[in-house]
Design a protein around this motif. Sequence first.
Motif, mmCIF file in Angstrom:
data_model
loop_
_atom_site.group_PDB
_atom_site.id
_atom_site.type_symbol
_atom_site.label_atom_id
_atom_site.label_comp_id
_atom_site.label_asym_id
_atom_site.label_seq_id
_atom_site.Cartn_x
_atom_site.Cartn_y
_atom_site.Cartn_z
ATOM 1 N N PRO A 193 2.435 17.923 -10.172
ATOM 2 C CA PRO A 193 1.358 17.549 -9.240
ATOM 3 C C PRO A 193 1.171 16.039 -9.147
ATOM 4 C CG PRO A 193 0.668 19.331 -10.684
ATOM 5 C CD PRO A 193 1.971 18.829 -11.222
ATOM 6 N N LEU A 194 1.168 15.369 -10.304
ATOM 7 C CA LEU A 194 0.995 13.922 -10.354
ATOM 8 C C LEU A 194 2.104 13.313 -11.212
ATOM 9 C CD1 LEU A 194 -2.880 13.661 -10.861
ATOM 10 C CD2 LEU A 194 -1.598 13.242 -8.753
ATOM 11 N N VAL A 195 2.539 12.131 -10.828
ATOM 12 C CA VAL A 195 3.625 11.454 -11.535
ATOM 13 C C VAL A 195 3.137 10.090 -12.034
ATOM 14 C CG1 VAL A 195 5.968 10.539 -11.370
ATOM 15 C CG2 VAL A 195 5.333 12.594 -10.081
ATOM 16 N N PRO A 196 2.913 9.932 -13.356
ATOM 17 C CA PRO A 196 2.599 8.604 -13.900
ATOM 18 C C PRO A 196 3.872 7.761 -13.888
ATOM 19 C CG PRO A 196 1.915 10.366 -15.395
ATOM 20 C CD PRO A 196 2.849 10.966 -14.399
ATOM 21 N N LEU A 197 3.825 6.606 -13.266
ATOM 22 C CA LEU A 197 5.042 5.833 -13.058
ATOM 23 C C LEU A 197 5.586 5.198 -14.340
ATOM 24 C CD1 LEU A 197 4.181 4.166 -9.631
ATOM 25 C CD2 LEU A 197 5.628 6.167 -10.077
ATOM 26 N N ASP A 198 4.770 5.151 -15.402
ATOM 27 C CA ASP A 198 5.271 4.585 -16.659
ATOM 28 C C ASP A 198 5.662 5.664 -17.653
ATOM 29 O OD1 ASP A 198 2.733 5.509 -17.263
ATOM 30 O OD2 ASP A 198 2.275 3.862 -18.634
ATOM 31 N N ASP A 199 5.601 6.934 -17.235
ATOM 32 C CA ASP A 199 6.016 8.028 -18.115
ATOM 33 C C ASP A 199 7.482 7.849 -18.473
ATOM 34 O OD1 ASP A 199 6.977 10.605 -19.062
ATOM 35 O OD2 ASP A 199 5.065 11.425 -18.359
ATOM 36 N N GLN A 200 7.795 7.954 -19.758
ATOM 37 C CA GLN A 200 9.172 7.739 -20.196
ATOM 38 C C GLN A 200 10.129 8.759 -19.598
ATOM 39 O OE1 GLN A 200 10.570 5.105 -21.871
ATOM 40 N NE2 GLN A 200 8.546 4.336 -21.352
ATOM 41 N N ARG A 201 9.618 9.944 -19.244
ATOM 42 C CA ARG A 201 10.481 10.927 -18.584
ATOM 43 C C ARG A 201 10.863 10.451 -17.191
ATOM 44 N NH1 ARG A 201 6.457 15.838 -19.369
ATOM 45 N NH2 ARG A 201 5.094 14.090 -18.802
ATOM 46 N N VAL A 202 9.939 9.747 -16.539
ATOM 47 C CA VAL A 202 10.224 9.194 -15.215
ATOM 48 C C VAL A 202 11.213 8.035 -15.334
ATOM 49 C CG1 VAL A 202 9.233 8.079 -13.185
ATOM 50 C CG2 VAL A 202 7.960 9.885 -14.361
ATOM 51 N N GLY A 243 -1.201 3.480 -10.981
ATOM 52 C CA GLY A 243 0.179 3.814 -11.290
ATOM 53 C C GLY A 243 0.425 5.306 -11.407
ATOM 54 N N VAL A 244 -0.394 6.105 -10.728
ATOM 55 C CA VAL A 244 -0.219 7.559 -10.705
ATOM 56 C C VAL A 244 -0.172 7.986 -9.246
ATOM 57 C CG1 VAL A 244 -1.186 9.803 -11.336
ATOM 58 C CG2 VAL A 244 -1.449 7.853 -12.880
ATOM 59 N N ILE A 245 0.864 8.690 -8.867
ATOM 60 C CA ILE A 245 1.008 9.131 -7.483
ATOM 61 C C ILE A 245 1.359 10.615 -7.457
ATOM 62 C CG2 ILE A 245 1.707 6.857 -6.650
ATOM 63 C CD1 ILE A 245 4.594 7.770 -6.684
ATOM 64 N N THR A 246 1.212 11.235 -6.310
ATOM 65 C CA THR A 246 1.566 12.641 -6.175
ATOM 66 C C THR A 246 3.083 12.785 -6.158
ATOM 67 O OG1 THR A 246 1.619 12.588 -3.757
ATOM 68 C CG2 THR A 246 -0.519 13.036 -4.804
ATOM 69 N N SER A 247 3.542 13.998 -6.432
ATOM 70 C CA SER A 247 4.993 14.227 -6.423
ATOM 71 C C SER A 247 5.574 13.996 -5.028
ATOM 72 C CB SER A 247 5.303 15.646 -6.889
ATOM 73 O OG SER A 247 4.667 16.602 -6.067
ATOM 74 N N ALA A 248 4.781 14.326 -3.989
ATOM 75 C CA ALA A 248 5.261 14.097 -2.620
ATOM 76 C C ALA A 248 5.448 12.612 -2.362
ATOM 77 C CB ALA A 248 4.287 14.697 -1.612
ATOM 78 N N ILE A 283 11.251 1.744 -7.119
ATOM 79 C CA ILE A 283 10.604 3.056 -7.059
ATOM 80 C C ILE A 283 9.348 3.091 -7.923
ATOM 81 C CG2 ILE A 283 10.911 5.504 -7.665
ATOM 82 C CD1 ILE A 283 13.870 5.162 -6.876
ATOM 83 N N LEU A 284 9.369 2.373 -9.047
ATOM 84 C CA LEU A 284 8.247 2.393 -9.988
ATOM 85 C C LEU A 284 7.170 1.379 -9.644
ATOM 86 C CD1 LEU A 284 10.199 2.775 -13.348
ATOM 87 C CD2 LEU A 284 8.999 4.552 -12.055
ATOM 88 N N PHE A 285 7.377 0.585 -8.626
ATOM 89 C CA PHE A 285 6.384 -0.432 -8.271
ATOM 90 C C PHE A 285 5.089 0.213 -7.775
ATOM 91 C CE2 PHE A 285 4.243 -2.900 -4.997
ATOM 92 C CZ PHE A 285 3.961 -4.060 -5.680
ATOM 93 N N TYR A 286 3.966 -0.372 -8.168
ATOM 94 C CA TYR A 286 2.675 0.026 -7.589
ATOM 95 C C TYR A 286 1.796 -1.206 -7.478
ATOM 96 C CZ TYR A 286 0.123 -0.194 -12.077
ATOM 97 O OH TYR A 286 -0.480 -0.614 -13.226
ATOM 98 N N ALA A 287 0.874 -1.183 -6.530
ATOM 99 C CA ALA A 287 -0.014 -2.317 -6.308
ATOM 100 C C ALA A 287 -0.992 -2.422 -7.467
ATOM 101 C CB ALA A 287 -0.770 -2.148 -4.990
ATOM 102 N N ARG A 288 -0.961 -3.541 -8.180
ATOM 103 C CA ARG A 288 -1.833 -3.719 -9.335
ATOM 104 C C ARG A 288 -3.277 -3.884 -8.883
ATOM 105 N NH1 ARG A 288 1.256 -5.793 -13.564
ATOM 106 N NH2 ARG A 288 -0.573 -5.426 -14.879
ATOM 107 N N PRO A 289 -4.252 -3.311 -9.612
ATOM 108 C CA PRO A 289 -5.650 -3.381 -9.198
ATOM 109 C C PRO A 289 -6.304 -4.729 -9.458
ATOM 110 C CG PRO A 289 -5.457 -2.178 -11.242
ATOM 111 C CD PRO A 289 -4.060 -2.442 -10.786
ATOM 112 N N PHE A 290 -5.746 -5.504 -10.394
ATOM 113 C CA PHE A 290 -6.350 -6.795 -10.748
ATOM 114 C C PHE A 290 -5.295 -7.893 -10.648
ATOM 115 C CE2 PHE A 290 -8.204 -3.470 -13.522
ATOM 116 C CZ PHE A 290 -9.437 -3.379 -12.890
ATOM 117 N N PRO A 291 -4.965 -8.317 -9.441
ATOM 118 C CA PRO A 291 -3.867 -9.268 -9.285
ATOM 119 C C PRO A 291 -4.165 -10.664 -9.806
ATOM 120 C CG PRO A 291 -4.966 -8.896 -7.194
ATOM 121 C CD PRO A 291 -5.559 -7.912 -8.163
#
Length: 232
Positions: free
Chosen positions: A171-180, A62-67, A201-209
């Motif tokens: 540099p990196l954007v945590p998708l669960d950050d309250q600022r996001v 759940g962490v992606i680059t700003s790009a 926008i906040l969706f990410y592929a979970r590692p343990f489905p």
Amino acid sequence: MTSSANTSLANAMDTLSLTLTNTRVIDGIIYAANSAGISPEAYAEWLLTQDGHRFADANNYGVITSAAFVARFTPTEYGNILAAAGNTVEVPDPIPGVPTAEQQQAYDDMVAAYALLENPTLDDTNMYQAVLASYAAATAPTNQAEIDAAEAQNAEANEIKALLDGLFSAPLVPLDDQRVVGGLQLLVSRGLLDAARPAEILFYARPFPQVNDTTDLLVDDGIALLPGGGDV
């Protein structure tokens, strides 16, 4: 001293519930919670949240680059957001109001008279303040509404600009950050995103489905053990 902690996990792993029965662990958490001024449950949740974030960050869950974050917006959305951030105007200079001769004389007389009072009464002070308020209203900018509107427009644009600077340039954007999360809700409130877009926008592929419905975790004197006896 061994106690069991049963964690119930949905297949999608959206919730986790925990019960501790090790009294030493519980007493330690109560002490720490009292020191922090929060409930034991809130303190335990804080501990797990900190550790969960640490391992999630280390594994880029759940962490992606700003790009990559910017790329989750459509070109139209991103263009509208940039336009909103730049939608500032020049605040007009105030045009002072001009009091009438009577208002100016009343103001001058009151200021002079009040200055001569050694011990003004409450009535004296109330009358003095009333004259000052009337004079302030008479000399207030005649274009105050235009000033207020321009300042409000600039404040809204600067809020969006601050969001761009804080999120899109990180540099990196945590998708669960309250600022996001809060930033996306701000964009929704300004009509720059549809209500359904933040979740997309906040969706990410979970590692343990897929996991078992329940997982038993043994806690032995504070050491976590896997079912079957292996150390975590």
